[in-house]
Design a protein around this motif. Structure first.
Motif, PDB file in Angstrom:
ATOM      1  N   THR A 231       4.108 -11.165  -6.919  1.00  0.00           N
ATOM      2  CA  THR A 231       3.391 -11.744  -5.785  1.00  0.00           C
ATOM      3  C   THR A 231       3.393 -10.835  -4.558  1.00  0.00           C
ATOM      4  OG1 THR A 231       5.396 -12.898  -5.057  1.00  0.00           O
ATOM      5  CG2 THR A 231       3.898 -14.089  -6.533  1.00  0.00           C
ATOM      6  N   ARG A 232       4.393  -9.956  -4.481  1.00  0.00           N
ATOM      7  CA  ARG A 232       4.511  -9.094  -3.308  1.00  0.00           C
ATOM      8  C   ARG A 232       5.372  -7.883  -3.666  1.00  0.00           C
ATOM      9  NH1 ARG A 232       7.100 -11.085   2.517  1.00  0.00           N
ATOM     10  NH2 ARG A 232       6.548  -9.241   3.754  1.00  0.00           N
ATOM     11  N   ILE A 233       5.005  -6.696  -3.139  1.00  0.00           N
ATOM     12  CA  ILE A 233       5.786  -5.484  -3.386  1.00  0.00           C
ATOM     13  C   ILE A 233       5.960  -4.740  -2.069  1.00  0.00           C
ATOM     14  CG2 ILE A 233       5.940  -3.301  -4.630  1.00  0.00           C
ATOM     15  CD1 ILE A 233       4.369  -4.521  -6.878  1.00  0.00           C
ATOM     16  N   ILE A 234       7.218  -4.408  -1.763  1.00  0.00           N
ATOM     17  CA  ILE A 234       7.559  -3.712  -0.520  1.00  0.00           C
ATOM     18  C   ILE A 234       8.288  -2.419  -0.855  1.00  0.00           C
ATOM     19  CG2 ILE A 234       8.953  -3.835   1.594  1.00  0.00           C
ATOM     20  CD1 ILE A 234       8.621  -6.867   1.517  1.00  0.00           C
ATOM     21  N   LEU A 235       7.931  -1.352  -0.167  1.00  0.00           N
ATOM     22  CA  LEU A 235       8.673  -0.091  -0.249  1.00  0.00           C
ATOM     23  C   LEU A 235       9.226   0.213   1.130  1.00  0.00           C
ATOM     24  CD1 LEU A 235       9.642   2.370  -1.819  1.00  0.00           C
ATOM     25  CD2 LEU A 235       7.492   3.513  -1.221  1.00  0.00           C
ATOM     26  N   GLU A 236      10.562   0.292   1.222  1.00  0.00           N
ATOM     27  CA  GLU A 236      11.227   0.487   2.500  1.00  0.00           C
ATOM     28  C   GLU A 236      11.979   1.806   2.533  1.00  0.00           C
ATOM     29  OE1 GLU A 236      12.216  -4.151   3.704  1.00  0.00           O
ATOM     30  OE2 GLU A 236      13.791  -2.882   2.839  1.00  0.00           O
ATOM     31  N   ASN A 237      12.008   2.404   3.715  1.00  0.00           N
ATOM     32  CA  ASN A 237      12.840   3.552   3.997  1.00  0.00           C
ATOM     33  C   ASN A 237      14.131   3.039   4.629  1.00  0.00           C
ATOM     34  OD1 ASN A 237      13.725   6.165   4.430  1.00  0.00           O
ATOM     35  ND2 ASN A 237      11.722   6.879   5.110  1.00  0.00           N
ATOM     36  N   ASN A 238      14.910   3.894   5.218  1.00  0.00           N
ATOM     37  CA  ASN A 238      16.162   3.472   5.856  1.00  0.00           C
ATOM     38  C   ASN A 238      15.904   2.393   6.914  1.00  0.00           C
ATOM     39  OD1 ASN A 238      16.386   6.130   4.701  1.00  0.00           O
ATOM     40  ND2 ASN A 238      18.447   6.195   5.544  1.00  0.00           N
ATOM     41  N   ASN A 239      16.909   1.524   7.075  1.00  0.00           N
ATOM     42  CA  ASN A 239      16.884   0.511   8.137  1.00  0.00           C
ATOM     43  C   ASN A 239      15.666  -0.405   8.043  1.00  0.00           C
ATOM     44  OD1 ASN A 239      19.247   1.629   9.305  1.00  0.00           O
ATOM     45  ND2 ASN A 239      17.986   3.207  10.259  1.00  0.00           N
ATOM     46  N   PHE A 240      15.246  -0.682   6.802  1.00  0.00           N
ATOM     47  CA  PHE A 240      14.156  -1.624   6.531  1.00  0.00           C
ATOM     48  C   PHE A 240      12.842  -1.206   7.184  1.00  0.00           C
ATOM     49  CE2 PHE A 240      18.159  -4.185   6.932  1.00  0.00           C
ATOM     50  CZ  PHE A 240      18.431  -4.199   5.575  1.00  0.00           C
ATOM     51  N   ASN A 241      12.639   0.105   7.321  1.00  0.00           N
ATOM     52  CA  ASN A 241      11.366   0.630   7.811  1.00  0.00           C
ATOM     53  C   ASN A 241      10.378   0.646   6.652  1.00  0.00           C
ATOM     54  OD1 ASN A 241       9.354   1.963   9.276  1.00  0.00           O
ATOM     55  ND2 ASN A 241      10.149   3.977   8.673  1.00  0.00           N
ATOM     56  N   ARG A 242       9.349  -0.198   6.700  1.00  0.00           N
ATOM     57  CA  ARG A 242       8.457  -0.395   5.561  1.00  0.00           C
ATOM     58  C   ARG A 242       7.369   0.674   5.507  1.00  0.00           C
ATOM     59  NH1 ARG A 242       7.872  -7.040   5.582  1.00  0.00           N
ATOM     60  NH2 ARG A 242      10.057  -7.413   5.009  1.00  0.00           N
ATOM     61  N   LEU A 243       7.303   1.344   4.347  1.00  0.00           N
ATOM     62  CA  LEU A 243       6.209   2.276   4.107  1.00  0.00           C
ATOM     63  C   LEU A 243       4.964   1.527   3.666  1.00  0.00           C
ATOM     64  CD1 LEU A 243       8.166   5.100   2.222  1.00  0.00           C
ATOM     65  CD2 LEU A 243       7.467   5.062   4.617  1.00  0.00           C
ATOM     66  N   ILE A 244       5.146   0.526   2.793  1.00  0.00           N
ATOM     67  CA  ILE A 244       4.039  -0.324   2.365  1.00  0.00           C
ATOM     68  C   ILE A 244       4.536  -1.751   2.200  1.00  0.00           C
ATOM     69  CG2 ILE A 244       2.798   1.532   1.162  1.00  0.00           C
ATOM     70  CD1 ILE A 244       3.817   0.270  -1.462  1.00  0.00           C
ATOM     71  N   ASP A 245       3.625  -2.687   2.279  1.00  0.00           N
ATOM     72  CA  ASP A 245       3.912  -4.101   2.032  1.00  0.00           C
ATOM     73  C   ASP A 245       2.648  -4.728   1.462  1.00  0.00           C
ATOM     74  OD1 ASP A 245       4.613  -6.731   1.951  1.00  0.00           O
ATOM     75  OD2 ASP A 245       5.219  -6.897   4.044  1.00  0.00           O
ATOM     76  N   GLN A 246       2.560  -4.755   0.147  1.00  0.00           N
ATOM     77  CA  GLN A 246       1.407  -5.361  -0.510  1.00  0.00           C
ATOM     78  C   GLN A 246       1.668  -6.860  -0.659  1.00  0.00           C
ATOM     79  OE1 GLN A 246      -0.191  -3.662  -4.093  1.00  0.00           O
ATOM     80  NE2 GLN A 246      -1.300  -2.152  -2.900  1.00  0.00           N
ATOM     81  N   ASN A 247       1.075  -7.611   0.252  1.00  0.00           N
ATOM     82  CA  ASN A 247       1.279  -9.054   0.293  1.00  0.00           C
ATOM     83  C   ASN A 247      -0.055  -9.746   0.580  1.00  0.00           C
ATOM     84  OD1 ASN A 247       2.467 -11.579   0.413  1.00  0.00           O
ATOM     85  ND2 ASN A 247       3.091 -11.351   2.554  1.00  0.00           N
ATOM     86  N   PRO A 248      -0.679 -10.347  -0.453  1.00  0.00           N
ATOM     87  CA  PRO A 248      -0.147 -10.520  -1.803  1.00  0.00           C
ATOM     88  C   PRO A 248      -0.447  -9.316  -2.698  1.00  0.00           C
ATOM     89  CG  PRO A 248      -2.248 -11.641  -1.630  1.00  0.00           C
ATOM     90  CD  PRO A 248      -1.950 -11.077  -0.253  1.00  0.00           C
ATOM     91  N   PHE A 249       0.385  -9.149  -3.712  1.00  0.00           N
ATOM     92  CA  PHE A 249       0.095  -8.176  -4.761  1.00  0.00           C
ATOM     93  C   PHE A 249      -0.905  -8.796  -5.723  1.00  0.00           C
ATOM     94  CE2 PHE A 249       0.885  -6.838  -9.149  1.00  0.00           C
ATOM     95  CZ  PHE A 249       0.657  -5.477  -9.038  1.00  0.00           C
ATOM     96  N   LYS A 250      -1.961  -8.055  -6.061  1.00  0.00           N
ATOM     97  CA  LYS A 250      -3.015  -8.565  -6.943  1.00  0.00           C
ATOM     98  C   LYS A 250      -3.026  -7.757  -8.236  1.00  0.00           C
ATOM     99  CE  LYS A 250      -5.908 -10.061  -3.060  1.00  0.00           C
ATOM    100  NZ  LYS A 250      -7.230  -9.931  -2.407  1.00  0.00           N
ATOM    101  N   TYR A 251      -2.703  -8.430  -9.321  1.00  0.00           N
ATOM    102  CA  TYR A 251      -2.604  -7.768 -10.627  1.00  0.00           C
ATOM    103  C   TYR A 251      -3.905  -7.098 -11.032  1.00  0.00           C
ATOM    104  CZ  TYR A 251      -2.302  -7.324 -15.710  1.00  0.00           C
ATOM    105  OH  TYR A 251      -2.347  -6.852 -16.989  1.00  0.00           O
ATOM    106  N   HIS A 252      -5.032  -7.724 -10.743  1.00  0.00           N
ATOM    107  CA  HIS A 252      -6.328  -7.189 -11.154  1.00  0.00           C
ATOM    108  C   HIS A 252      -6.939  -6.255 -10.108  1.00  0.00           C
ATOM    109  CE1 HIS A 252      -6.534  -9.638 -14.751  1.00  0.00           C
ATOM    110  NE2 HIS A 252      -6.203 -10.705 -14.036  1.00  0.00           N
ATOM    111  N   GLN A 253      -6.172  -5.878  -9.094  1.00  0.00           N
ATOM    112  CA  GLN A 253      -6.669  -4.981  -8.059  1.00  0.00           C
ATOM    113  C   GLN A 253      -5.538  -4.046  -7.607  1.00  0.00           C
ATOM    114  OE1 GLN A 253      -8.660  -7.031  -4.891  1.00  0.00           O
ATOM    115  NE2 GLN A 253      -9.105  -5.164  -3.746  1.00  0.00           N
ATOM    116  N   GLN A 254      -5.074  -3.223  -8.548  1.00  0.00           N
ATOM    117  CA  GLN A 254      -3.954  -2.327  -8.269  1.00  0.00           C
ATOM    118  C   GLN A 254      -4.490  -0.968  -7.814  1.00  0.00           C
ATOM    119  OE1 GLN A 254      -0.542  -2.636 -11.027  1.00  0.00           O
ATOM    120  NE2 GLN A 254      -1.739  -4.157 -12.153  1.00  0.00           N
ATOM    121  N   GLU A 255      -4.805  -0.889  -6.555  1.00  0.00           N
ATOM    122  CA  GLU A 255      -5.415   0.319  -6.004  1.00  0.00           C
ATOM    123  C   GLU A 255      -4.363   1.204  -5.340  1.00  0.00           C
ATOM    124  OE1 GLU A 255      -8.304  -1.235  -3.315  1.00  0.00           O
ATOM    125  OE2 GLU A 255      -9.840  -1.443  -4.875  1.00  0.00           O
ATOM    126  N   ASN A 256      -4.643   2.508  -5.347  1.00  0.00           N
ATOM    127  CA  ASN A 256      -3.801   3.441  -4.610  1.00  0.00           C
ATOM    128  C   ASN A 256      -3.880   3.164  -3.111  1.00  0.00           C
ATOM    129  OD1 ASN A 256      -4.174   4.966  -7.256  1.00  0.00           O
ATOM    130  ND2 ASN A 256      -2.766   6.305  -6.155  1.00  0.00           N
TER     131      ASN A 256
END
Length: 431
Positions: A231-256
């Protein structure tokens, strides 16, 4: 006057812009071993392709061939084989079909991912200016296509590569770093839950080892990958600094995801956390395991960056649970049981770090993976709170009874008030 100029431009194009197609051959479908496995929920087909380049060159980009046929393609990967032997194979592949593949192909050609595409993704991809993906002399590439349960007859899915020769060498060489966990991992999702949090790490020790001498890499694109329950995918750097936050994550729309300059940077002081959130609210009697099939789950991310770091295509982690015996489907699932196992999973602090290059050495079972066990402190794990109240059928009976009683009392009071306003009394009898 215009003809010579036109001819010159064409010759320039052929000199500097070359291309090559890598397609799944149609004869794979006639393979008897494939027909015995086609009843499974999904399957993998692979084809080895030998580049005939007599010198190194660099990819400018690529596009997916016959993109209109990708509706039943789960994902598509292109691997760079780690040996220069002339290997030949076309057919079933993946961990579940390892016995079909020559051992040299399984060990040496499912290691370094250099192109990743998932369902609903872009069909055309161009690398940033002054960058390129290096292909060594006579490189062998393995095309892997994960199909859903059905497959079209015109299944000629493949990749069209665009490259230029060495004399057009770019300023920066591109690398692809895979994050997350192993495909066939200890990922486990109890049923009947709205949210389950699953974190994986690229630990600081790994980045410190490979990004030496204050080396900095630039992230210009990211593809995150999971299956239908994500449902959601987050990529964080140090100290919870978010590089990406795909919210919502869509299975049929997995784009770069593309970044603009200045690109996010990573150095030896960093640590990366990939967090996948899942929902199993529509699963009632079965938990979900990590695995290859579309009905299993995954948690991965592919980071496109420059300049490239040698022997560093993977930075993964594997959760190590204390009560691993709880992670099975041989039990009668209840909401209470799902919540208790959810707590076991989300409070886990033990992880095995796997980073480096998954290359098998001298035909042995040893690789040059760096492995290390970690115990993360709870204070470094962001707290996730949830509330669950179990409503029994008796509870609903009480609610309905109270609702009916309230409506009846309201109508009765309204009737008496109406009578009183017309000169009546609140009592039906007099003294």
């Amino acid at each position: 006057m215009f003809l010579p100029i036109h001819l010159i431009s064409i010759s320039f194009l052929f000199k500097y812009v070359l291309s090559e197609d890598i397609l799944l051959p149609s004869f794979i479908m006639n393979n008897q071993s494939f027909s015995t496995s086609s009843s499974s929920s999904s399957f993998y087909l692979c084809h080895l392709h030998q580049l005939k380049n007599s010198k190194d060159f660099f990819l400018q980009g690529y596009n997916i061939i016959n993109g209109e046929n990708t509706g039943n393609v789960h994902h598509l990967l292109l691997y760079e084989c780690s040996i220069k032997d002339n290997l030949i194979y076309s057919g079933l592949c993946g961990m579940y079909n390892a016995h079909f593949m020559p051992s040299s192909v399984y060990h040496h050609c499912q290691t370094r991912i250099i192109i990743a595409w998932a369902q609903g993704g872009q069909l055309n991809y161009n690398y940033p200016t002054d960058t390129g993906l290096k292909m060594n002399t006579y490189t062998q590439l393995l095309l892997e296509v994960h199909f859903e349960s059905s497959i079209p007859y015109n299944h000629s899915i493949g990749i069209h590569l665009r490259f230029y020769p060495l004399d057009k060498k770019p300023k920066y060489e591109i690398g692809i770093l895979t994050l997350g966990t192993l495909v066939h991992s200890s990922l486990f999702l109890p049923p009947r839950l709205n949210t389950i949090r699953f974190p994986t790490y690229c630990f600081n020790d790994c980045l410190k080892y490979f990004l030496k001498n204050q080396f900095v890499i630039n992230i210009f694109s990211i593809l995150v990958h999971a299956h239908r329950r994500a449902t959601r995918i987050i990529l964080e750097n140090n100290n919870f600094n978010r590089l990406i936050d795909q919210n919502p994550f869509k299975y049929h729309q997995q784009e770069n995801i593309y970044f603009k300059k200045p690109y996010p940077q990573i150095n030896s002081t960093n640590e990366l956390t990939l967090i996948c959130y899942y929902s199993t609210r529509y699963d009632y009697s079965q938990a979900i395991y990590g695995g290859y099939n579309s009905n299993d789950e995954m948690c991965q991310a592919f980071l496109y960056y420059y300049p490239k770091i040698e022997s560093f295509p993977l930075c993964l982690s594997l959760p190590v649970y204390k009560n691993k015996h709880l992670l099975n489907n041989k039990q009668k699932w209840t909401n209470k049981l799902s919540l208790s196992i959810k707590y076991e999973l989300e409070s886990n602090i033990n992880h095995l770090s796997l980073c480096g290059d998954n290359i098998y050495i001298n035909n042995s079972n040893q690789t040059i993976f760096h492995k290390k066990f970690y115990q993360r402190s709870m204070q470094n794990i962001p707290q996730y709170s949830y509330t669950y109240v179990h409503f029994s059928s008796f509870f609903y009976v009480i609610i309905i009874f109270l609702l009916i009683s309230t409506i009846y009392c309201y109508l009765l009071a309204k009737k008496h008030l109406h009578s009183f306003s017309n000169g009546g009394t609140l009592s039906s009898s007099t003294n």
